[in-house]
Scaffold this motif. Sequence first.
Motif, mmCIF file in Angstrom:
data_model
loop_
_atom_site.group_PDB
_atom_site.id
_atom_site.type_symbol
_atom_site.label_atom_id
_atom_site.label_comp_id
_atom_site.label_asym_id
_atom_site.label_seq_id
_atom_site.Cartn_x
_atom_site.Cartn_y
_atom_site.Cartn_z
ATOM 1 N N ALA A 1 3.635 2.422 4.605
ATOM 2 C CA ALA A 1 4.113 1.341 4.051
ATOM 3 C C ALA A 1 4.760 0.212 5.300
ATOM 4 O O ALA A 1 4.521 -0.953 5.449
ATOM 5 N N GLU A 2 5.390 0.865 5.772
ATOM 6 C CA GLU A 2 6.308 0.211 7.016
ATOM 7 C C GLU A 2 5.563 -0.129 8.227
ATOM 8 O O GLU A 2 5.588 -1.295 8.480
ATOM 9 N N ALA A 3 4.439 0.638 8.339
ATOM 10 C CA ALA A 3 3.566 0.483 9.369
ATOM 11 C C ALA A 3 2.777 -0.881 9.091
ATOM 12 O O ALA A 3 2.363 -1.550 9.790
ATOM 13 N N ALA A 4 2.304 -0.894 7.904
ATOM 14 C CA ALA A 4 1.403 -1.920 7.374
ATOM 15 C C ALA A 4 2.100 -3.120 7.401
ATOM 16 O O ALA A 4 1.623 -4.126 7.755
ATOM 17 N N ALA A 5 3.459 -3.051 6.865
ATOM 18 C CA ALA A 5 4.248 -4.321 6.865
ATOM 19 C C ALA A 5 4.414 -4.884 8.232
ATOM 20 O O ALA A 5 4.360 -6.072 8.577
ATOM 21 N N ARG A 6 4.654 -3.961 9.322
ATOM 22 C CA ARG A 6 5.028 -4.334 10.701
ATOM 23 C C ARG A 6 3.649 -5.072 11.224
ATOM 24 O O ARG A 6 3.314 -5.804 12.151
ATOM 25 N N LEU A 7 2.338 -4.339 10.821
ATOM 26 C CA LEU A 7 0.934 -4.756 11.352
ATOM 27 C C LEU A 7 0.841 -6.359 10.811
ATOM 28 O O LEU A 7 0.280 -6.995 11.680
ATOM 29 N N GLY A 8 1.074 -6.501 9.644
ATOM 30 C CA GLY A 8 1.019 -7.908 9.324
ATOM 31 C C GLY A 8 -0.262 -8.481 8.994
ATOM 32 O O GLY A 8 -0.522 -9.612 9.108
ATOM 33 N N ARG A 9 -1.581 -7.489 8.747
ATOM 34 C CA ARG A 9 -2.592 -8.186 8.414
ATOM 35 C C ARG A 9 -3.307 -7.076 7.621
ATOM 36 O O ARG A 9 -2.839 -5.824 7.565
ATOM 37 N N PRO A 10 -4.453 -7.348 7.091
ATOM 38 C CA PRO A 10 -4.869 -6.418 6.056
ATOM 39 C C PRO A 10 -5.364 -5.133 6.846
ATOM 40 O O PRO A 10 -5.915 -5.157 7.965
ATOM 41 N N CYS A 11 -5.203 -3.908 6.052
ATOM 42 C CA CYS A 11 -5.477 -2.768 6.682
ATOM 43 C C CYS A 11 -5.467 -1.537 5.664
ATOM 44 O O CYS A 11 -5.356 -2.107 4.478
ATOM 45 N N THR A 12 -6.350 -0.473 5.779
ATOM 46 C CA THR A 12 -6.395 0.691 4.852
ATOM 47 C C THR A 12 -5.259 1.509 5.078
ATOM 48 O O THR A 12 -5.215 1.879 6.537
ATOM 49 N N LEU A 13 -4.780 2.028 4.082
ATOM 50 C CA LEU A 13 -3.680 3.208 4.464
ATOM 51 C C LEU A 13 -4.590 4.630 4.183
ATOM 52 O O LEU A 13 -5.285 4.751 3.224
ATOM 53 N N ALA A 14 -4.346 5.664 4.963
ATOM 54 C CA ALA A 14 -5.281 6.707 4.760
ATOM 55 C C ALA A 14 -4.359 7.792 5.043
ATOM 56 O O ALA A 14 -3.571 7.969 6.017
ATOM 57 N N LYS A 15 -4.257 8.931 4.133
ATOM 58 C CA LYS A 15 -3.391 10.345 4.361
ATOM 59 C C LYS A 15 -4.513 11.313 4.319
ATOM 60 O O LYS A 15 -5.478 11.345 3.432
ATOM 61 N N ARG A 16 -4.129 12.247 5.194
ATOM 62 C CA ARG A 16 -4.835 13.351 5.176
ATOM 63 C C ARG A 16 -3.816 14.572 5.410
ATOM 64 O O ARG A 16 -2.920 14.626 5.904
ATOM 65 N N THR A 17 -4.375 15.861 5.135
ATOM 66 C CA THR A 17 -3.479 16.942 5.305
ATOM 67 C C THR A 17 -4.385 18.181 5.850
ATOM 68 O O THR A 17 -5.775 18.228 5.750
ATOM 69 N N GLY A 18 -3.862 18.779 6.803
ATOM 70 C CA GLY A 18 -4.470 19.998 7.503
ATOM 71 C C GLY A 18 -4.087 20.165 8.927
ATOM 72 O O GLY A 18 -2.957 19.760 9.141
ATOM 73 N N ARG A 19 -5.232 20.587 9.937
ATOM 74 C CA ARG A 19 -4.730 20.794 11.231
ATOM 75 C C ARG A 19 -4.635 19.407 11.834
ATOM 76 O O ARG A 19 -5.876 18.784 11.671
ATOM 77 N N VAL A 20 -3.525 19.139 12.026
ATOM 78 C CA VAL A 20 -3.182 17.868 12.558
ATOM 79 C C VAL A 20 -4.240 17.085 13.581
ATOM 80 O O VAL A 20 -4.879 16.118 13.311
ATOM 81 N N GLU A 21 -4.580 17.849 14.536
ATOM 82 C CA GLU A 21 -5.240 17.315 15.569
ATOM 83 C C GLU A 21 -6.631 17.308 15.145
ATOM 84 O O GLU A 21 -7.598 16.208 15.559
ATOM 85 N N ARG A 22 -7.176 17.995 14.440
ATOM 86 C CA ARG A 22 -8.498 18.063 13.831
ATOM 87 C C ARG A 22 -8.845 16.926 12.786
ATOM 88 O O ARG A 22 -10.016 16.419 12.607
ATOM 89 N N GLU A 23 -7.820 16.648 11.955
ATOM 90 C CA GLU A 23 -7.964 15.563 10.963
ATOM 91 C C GLU A 23 -8.130 14.311 11.795
ATOM 92 O O GLU A 23 -8.702 13.602 11.327
#
Length: 175
Positions: A87-109
């Motif tokens: 949410a903080e990153a989206a606010a700082r970007l200041g334009r429409p965006c999609t927020l995505a969350k994943r869980t797993g081996r970080v680098e592979r995700e």
Amino acid sequence: MAVVVWIVEGTWPACVAAAGAHAPEEAEVVLLHVAPADVPGAAHGALAGLLGRGGPAPGRPGHEGPGPDPGERVARLADASADELLAEAAARLGRPCTLAKRTGRVEREVVAAAADAELLVVARDGDRAHLGPRSLGPASRFVVDHAPCPLLLVWPESAPGTATLPPPPPPPPGP
């Protein structure tokens, strides 16, 4: 154009700034956060490691067992933290965006999330006092080496000067 921006605690502001500066206005920006799957499991394992010592002994009045699984609490806290960060990153970007969350081996995700992207934005997360390969941590190194699309690699703060380069290797021995 699809742009994936890897959001990581401590380095995300530089990634968001780079996406804002380099992604075309019409680009579809995806802010991606990946939580490692092994952290909640480690907390659960810690409870299991108590071997029954997590609460009053069975058969005694008031026995309720060791209590709720700390792995579940850690997973909930990680999820809430990811929501807050995105949410903080989206606010700082200041334009429409999609927020995505994943869980797993970080680098592979991260690599998987960038499969259909036309740009992946990643920040250096290793030794940021010197130029060179150690400026990338293990997960970032994997992502840089395996990214399925062009990559924008940014410094979270000002890049160190060229004086931080290591000395050149010695010349090969003569005949």
